[in-house]
Design a protein around this motif. Structure first.
Motif, PDB file in Angstrom:
ATOM      1  N   ASP A  51      32.523  33.804  36.003  1.00  0.00           N
ATOM      2  CA  ASP A  51      33.801  33.673  37.218  1.00  0.00           C
ATOM      3  C   ASP A  51      34.646  34.117  36.516  1.00  0.00           C
ATOM      4  N   GLN A  52      35.485  35.131  37.855  1.00  0.00           N
ATOM      5  CA  GLN A  52      36.787  35.352  37.572  1.00  0.00           C
ATOM      6  C   GLN A  52      37.548  35.541  37.922  1.00  0.00           C
ATOM      7  N   MET A  53      38.848  35.422  37.794  1.00  0.00           N
ATOM      8  CA  MET A  53      40.171  34.856  38.499  1.00  0.00           C
ATOM      9  C   MET A  53      41.360  35.638  38.824  1.00  0.00           C
ATOM     10  N   TYR A  54      41.859  35.770  39.846  1.00  0.00           N
ATOM     11  CA  TYR A  54      42.603  36.762  40.336  1.00  0.00           C
ATOM     12  C   TYR A  54      43.561  36.317  40.506  1.00  0.00           C
ATOM     13  N   SER A  55      44.448  37.506  41.060  1.00  0.00           N
ATOM     14  CA  SER A  55      46.115  37.187  41.767  1.00  0.00           C
ATOM     15  C   SER A  55      46.058  37.510  42.019  1.00  0.00           C
ATOM     16  N   ILE A  56      47.345  37.105  43.329  1.00  0.00           N
ATOM     17  CA  ILE A  56      47.848  38.446  44.234  1.00  0.00           C
ATOM     18  C   ILE A  56      49.243  37.647  44.567  1.00  0.00           C
ATOM     19  N   PRO A  57      50.391  39.082  44.889  1.00  0.00           N
ATOM     20  CA  PRO A  57      51.472  38.636  44.933  1.00  0.00           C
ATOM     21  C   PRO A  57      52.157  38.296  46.406  1.00  0.00           C
ATOM     22  N   VAL A  58      52.686  36.989  45.811  1.00  0.00           N
ATOM     23  CA  VAL A  58      53.172  36.205  47.964  1.00  0.00           C
ATOM     24  C   VAL A  58      54.236  36.999  48.561  1.00  0.00           C
ATOM     25  N   SER A  59      55.204  37.955  48.451  1.00  0.00           N
ATOM     26  CA  SER A  59      55.892  38.997  49.083  1.00  0.00           C
ATOM     27  C   SER A  59      55.289  39.907  49.559  1.00  0.00           C
ATOM     28  N   PRO A  60      54.968  40.367  48.677  1.00  0.00           N
ATOM     29  CA  PRO A  60      54.262  42.178  49.381  1.00  0.00           C
ATOM     30  C   PRO A  60      53.174  41.189  50.280  1.00  0.00           C
ATOM     31  N   LEU A  61      52.362  40.637  50.297  1.00  0.00           N
ATOM     32  CA  LEU A  61      51.145  39.706  50.803  1.00  0.00           C
ATOM     33  C   LEU A  61      51.864  39.596  52.276  1.00  0.00           C
TER      34      LEU A  61
END
Length: 371
Positions: A51-61
């Motif tokens: 299992d791989q955990m990823y991140s995603i930026p808040v403001s650009p999204l």
């Protein structure tokens, strides 16, 4: 979009998610972080081989969702869900300020270096590896290894420090270090890999003590972030396919009371609060510590080590020959007799003080005649 906006106003910069296809209905279902390094470290520690955990930026999204690309993605969507990763990639391709991104990456890489430099220092490898660490990070290779040698008495310890680059960013992580112990007069090397634990790593000296068969007391951090105290000892009878020995843990509930065990022995250092504290701290680090034993014939220098598995301490003579159980019991009995005699003397003195005046005078006269 409103949830993302609220998270950004609260100072959160990133969200994390697993690599599954389960749709997320709310930002409340995701973990939020205030710095890019914190989220990268979290993803690195939580990910496994499966299992791989990823991140995603808040403001650009958020900006991508309210842009023309976001409206387009929403209109073209066949169902109610939108692939936000694809949306964000499209937003990046269509006009993100690259100069600003380069500056941020440079600052983040410098913070990454400072963090790793401190981590290496406080794990017991000193400052000598800083130059090699920076050079290898600048090469941007997926993994790299740094070598370090140390000597403890006649034993040589060679360590290989393993670093790995994140799959999602340019950040590096100090993953583990492998130790080879070469003892004088022995051809075979003993090897063991120690993994980096967030908050409290096993230092190089503690690793040496563990490989010598002793136990170390540590505050470790579980995956859920909870800190717990435990004694750690290598199980040389149990190893995995890579040859790494298992670690036995003796938690607080196991019932090993080091201070209580020490109190059963006639150790002179226990009489001084500062010396007592230093003695206990040294034993917790896994050291073979010298101590002064008070015996009938005088003071004797011996060596002791903690043995949490059997809830006792091991005692060695001045030649580092381990004393057997009978000898240890004799020492404890000697201390017990000394304490009993002291108590009896105190009781006799107290009884004399409470006796009538004429009785006390007769006792003094008899003592004088005896002398």
């Amino acid at each position: 979009m409103e949830e993302l906006k609220a998270l950004a106003q609260q100072g959160n910069t990133h969200l994390t998610h697993w690599n599954d296809d389960v749709p997320v209905r709310s930002c409340n279902d995701l973990a939020a972080f205030s710095t890019a390094y914190e989220v990268a470290e979290h993803c690195f520690e939580m990910s496994t081989d499966r299992d791989q955990m990823y991140s995603i930026p808040v403001s650009p999204l958020y900006k991508a969702m309210e842009s023309e690309a976001g409206i387009k993605f929403q209109m073209e969507s066949a169902d109610e869900s939108i692939d936000l990763a694809d949306l964000l990639s499209s937003y990046y391709r269509n006009g993100l300020d690259k100069s600003s991104t380069n500056i941020n990456n440079k600052n983040m890489n410098e913070k990454n270096f400072d963090y790793l430099k401190d981590q290496v220092l406080y794990t017991g490898f000193g400052e000598a590896l800083e130059g090699e660490l920076r050079q290898n990070m600048e090469k941007q290779q997926p993994t790299f290894t740094l070598q370090h040698d140390a000597y403890y008495g006649d034993s040589r310890v060679s360590a290989a420090l393993n670093f790995r680059k994140s799959d999602q960013s340019d950040l590096y992580f100090f993953n583990s270090y492998k130790v080879q112990l070469q003892k004088e007069g022995k051809e075979d090397n003993l090897e063991q890999t120690f993994y980096i634990n967030r908050g409290s790593n096993i230092t190089l000296k503690e690793a040496f003590n563990l490989m010598e068969g002793r136990s170390v007391n540590k505050d470790l951090t579980a995956k859920d972030g909870e800190v717990y105290n435990t004694w750690v000892q290598i199980d040389f009878k149990n190893s995995d396919a890579k040859g790494t020995f298992a670690l036995n843990h003796y938690h607080e509930n196991y019932g090993f009371d080091l201070e209580g065990v020490l109190a059963k022995h006639p150790i002179k250092e226990l009489e001084n609060p500062k010396y007592k504290e230093d003695l206990i701290n040294s034993l917790k680090k896994g050291n073979l510590q010298s101590a002064t034993f008070v015996k009938d014939k005088g003071e004797v220098k011996q060596y002791i080590e903690a043995n949490p598995q059997f809830k006792t301490i091991n005692i060695y003579d001045s030649n580092l020959k381990r004393l057997d159980t009978r000898q240890r019991n004799e020492q404890q009995e000697s201390q017990g007799k000394s304490q009993s005699q002291s108590k009896a003397s105190k009781k006799e003195s107290a009884a004399d003080d409470e006796a009538p005046a004429d009785v006390q005078e007769n006792k003094k006269r008899r003592k004088s005649q005896s002398m």
